[in-house]
Enzyme design. Structure first.
Site, mmCIF file in Angstrom:
data_model
loop_
_atom_site.group_PDB
_atom_site.id
_atom_site.type_symbol
_atom_site.label_atom_id
_atom_site.label_comp_id
_atom_site.label_asym_id
_atom_site.label_seq_id
_atom_site.Cartn_x
_atom_site.Cartn_y
_atom_site.Cartn_z
ATOM 1 N N THR A 74 -158.186 12.702 25.015
ATOM 2 C CA THR A 74 -157.152 13.673 25.389
ATOM 3 C C THR A 74 -157.786 14.987 25.840
ATOM 4 O OG1 THR A 74 -155.630 12.654 23.831
ATOM 5 C CG2 THR A 74 -155.109 14.903 24.534
ATOM 6 N N ASN A 153 -153.925 1.424 29.900
ATOM 7 C CA ASN A 153 -153.857 1.173 28.467
ATOM 8 C C ASN A 153 -152.663 0.319 28.047
ATOM 9 O OD1 ASN A 153 -152.876 3.850 29.416
ATOM 10 N ND2 ASN A 153 -151.843 3.838 27.445
ATOM 11 N N GLN A 181 -160.097 3.382 28.317
ATOM 12 C CA GLN A 181 -159.924 1.974 27.931
ATOM 13 C C GLN A 181 -161.020 1.078 28.503
ATOM 14 O OE1 GLN A 181 -157.802 0.532 25.842
ATOM 15 N NE2 GLN A 181 -156.489 2.287 25.443
ATOM 16 N N SER A 201 -163.751 7.878 25.149
ATOM 17 C CA SER A 201 -163.359 8.198 23.775
ATOM 18 C C SER A 201 -163.976 7.198 22.800
ATOM 19 C CB SER A 201 -161.828 8.141 23.685
ATOM 20 O OG SER A 201 -161.419 8.321 22.344
ATOM 21 N N GLY A 202 -164.622 7.710 21.732
ATOM 22 C CA GLY A 202 -165.382 6.870 20.801
ATOM 23 C C GLY A 202 -164.594 5.779 20.104
ATOM 24 N N HIS A 203 -163.353 6.090 19.700
ATOM 25 C CA HIS A 203 -162.643 5.125 18.840
ATOM 26 C C HIS A 203 -162.120 3.909 19.590
ATOM 27 C CE1 HIS A 203 -158.216 6.176 19.510
ATOM 28 N NE2 HIS A 203 -158.806 7.165 20.155
ATOM 29 N N THR A 239 -168.256 24.041 16.770
ATOM 30 C CA THR A 239 -169.360 23.403 16.046
ATOM 31 C C THR A 239 -169.359 21.900 16.320
ATOM 32 O OG1 THR A 239 -169.250 25.088 14.353
ATOM 33 C CG2 THR A 239 -170.342 23.026 13.733
ATOM 34 N N CYS A 326 -149.279 5.793 21.875
ATOM 35 C CA CYS A 326 -148.784 7.166 21.977
ATOM 36 C C CYS A 326 -147.296 7.220 22.272
ATOM 37 C CB CYS A 326 -149.542 7.912 23.064
ATOM 38 S SG CYS A 326 -151.285 7.789 22.817
HETATM 39 N N1 PLP Z 1 -156.567 7.824 28.000
HETATM 40 C C1 PLP Z 1 -156.277 6.530 27.759
HETATM 41 C C2 PLP Z 1 -156.229 5.568 28.889
HETATM 42 C C3 PLP Z 1 -156.033 6.109 26.448
HETATM 43 O O1 PLP Z 1 -155.738 4.827 26.210
HETATM 44 C C4 PLP Z 1 -156.091 7.057 25.401
HETATM 45 C C5 PLP Z 1 -155.780 6.660 24.005
HETATM 46 O O2 PLP Z 1 -154.939 5.834 23.761
HETATM 47 C C6 PLP Z 1 -156.406 8.390 25.717
HETATM 48 C C7 PLP Z 1 -156.647 8.735 27.030
HETATM 49 C C8 PLP Z 1 -156.501 9.434 24.655
HETATM 50 O O3 PLP Z 1 -157.688 9.278 23.933
HETATM 51 P P1 PLP Z 1 -157.862 9.901 22.477
HETATM 52 O O4 PLP Z 1 -157.035 9.072 21.561
HETATM 53 O O5 PLP Z 1 -159.312 9.804 22.193
HETATM 54 O O6 PLP Z 1 -157.406 11.331 22.545
#
Ligand code: PLP
Length: 393
Positions: A74, A153, A181, A201-203, A239, A326
């Site tokens: 994000t 996504n 993704q 994004s790491g997760h 930080t 989301c």
């Molecule tokens: N962009 C896409 C295509 C995503 O699937 C997601 C998370 O679902 C994000 C951005 C946002 O990433 P984060 O959860 O790391 O803020």
């Protein structure tokens, strides 16, 4: 009754890999130094973050000084968009994107629209694909940025970013791609893609939550979004999240090393699941049947709302999703499916199973075996017509 537990919501987030988890642990306590500090523990933390930066850079074909750590996808998306606009503020106020972007991009551009920027939302076809000619036609003299996602996504479609960015480059317009993704799941190389900025994004690839990165081409001096202590070469203050950074580096290193092997394994599971689900009356695959993420099995089940199916699946131990995490609970039709031409009624019916290398054939067969009873239960609770106004579509 004890049910098997099947986690099939890896597009929402993933379980951390063992190596990512183990790599992080020392940085919470015994190696807790702040990488900005010049004592031994600070230097140790700094070395660990730079090692992770090298891993991230290597995994996406970037130079080390093109990787900036952020708090996740994000933030990376917000920074890319707002930074690019500031950088090009004397050139114009026109941005090109699509209606299928993640909310981190979509809602940011909606806000920018309120602030006087002009948007063009490129149309997508029934698979969520965009053609380069459409982009070429949409670019104007005052276009300053194109932001198009690499992989969707909700429906898993992989967009032809290399061809799209070539159009933007030829017209001297900056190009950002949201690859959240895609990274760790399909080959991603910023040089080959020809993009100026890329979010990850790491997760989403078995790293920790709350950590991500923005790739910014060396030639671009995108101004910071976060101002403060001057970390990340003054481009992203705050930080450093050392455990997160080292965990993400380890996870991406792992993912990159096993990409081909995992992709083959997961694609086979995905296709088995797709074949099984498509046997149900009313089930249709959403997204591009060919150019799609290895783990993404996304459907509409005509006659059923997607959202009420999620808790019913959960009752038998299956964690899935209706569209994106989301937008879960919004009670709205999927924006992505609407953009791809689905009726309001069908766009209320998304069901997404997202698999990764932790899943097994038994998981897939369990989902297929349990779907009839879940659908029967959903039908008994409330027919779709009660949920929505059928005159609306
Ligand atoms: N962009 C896409 C295509 C995503 O699937 C997601 C998370 O679902 C994000 C951005 C946002 O990433 P984060 O959860 O790391 O803020």
């Amino acid at each position: 009754m004890v049910f098997k537990k099947v986690y099939a919501d890896n597009a929402a987030t993933t379980a951390m890999s063992d190596s990512a988890f183990q790599t992080m642990i020392p940085y919470f306590k015994e190696s807790c130094g702040n990488p900005s500090a010049i004592h031994s523990m600070g230097i140790e933390a700094k070395n660990a973050t730079e090692d992770a930066r090298r891993k991230v850079a290597k995994a996406i074909g970037a130079r080390v000084n093109e990787i900036f750590f952020t708090s996740g996808g994000t933030e990376s998306d917000n920074w890319a968009l707002r930074g690019a606009l500031e950088l090009r503020r004397n050139k114009g106020r026109h941005i090109i994107t699509t209606e299928i972007e993640h909310s981190a991009v979509y809602k940011t551009v909606k806000r920018l629209e309120q602030d006087g920027y002009e948007m063009t939302y490129l149309p997508v076809d029934q698979y969520g694909q965009v053609r380069p000619e459409q982009l070429d036609e949409a670019i104007r003299d005052d276009t300053i940025l194109v932001s198009l996602m690499l992989a969707n996504n909700e429906i898993g479609t992989i967009l032809p970013i290399r061809k799209l960015s070539a159009v933007a480059r030829q017209r001297k317009v900056l190009f950002h791609t949201d690859a959240v993704q895609a990274v760790g799941h399909i080959p991603v190389n910023v040089q080959e893609l020809g993009v100026d900025m890329l979010s990850l994004s790491g997760h989403k690839f078995r790293g920790p939550k709350g950590i991500g990165a923005l790739y910014i081409n060396l030639k671009m001096h995108v101004p910071p979004l976060m101002i403060g202590g001057g970390q990340e070469k003054g481009r992203r203050s705050g930080t450093s999240n050392v455990p997160g950074i080292v965990g993400m580096g380890a996870a991406l290193d792992d993912a990159a090393e096993h990409l081909a092997e995992h992709s083959t394994y997961i694609t086979a599971l995905r296709d088995r699941l797709i074949d099984g689900v498509l046997k149900f009356p009313g089930a249709e695959l959403t997204g591009d049947p060919k150019n799609r993420l290895p783990g993404m099995a996304s459907f509409i089940i005509k006659g059923f709302e997607g959202e009420p199916l999620v808790p019913l699946l959960s009752e038998v131990g299956i964690c899935a999703s209706s569209g994106s995490a989301c937008s879960a609970g919004s009670g709205e039709p999927s924006r992505v499916l609407r953009a791809a031409g689905y009726s309001k009624k069908d766009a209320m019916s998304p069901l997404r199973f997202s698999l990764n290398e932790d899943n097994t054939i038994e998981d897939v067969d369990y989902i297929i075996a349990n779907l009839p009873s879940v659908l029967a239960k959903a039908a008994a609770i409330k027919p779709l017509s009660v949920f929505i106004n059928l005159d609306d579509y």
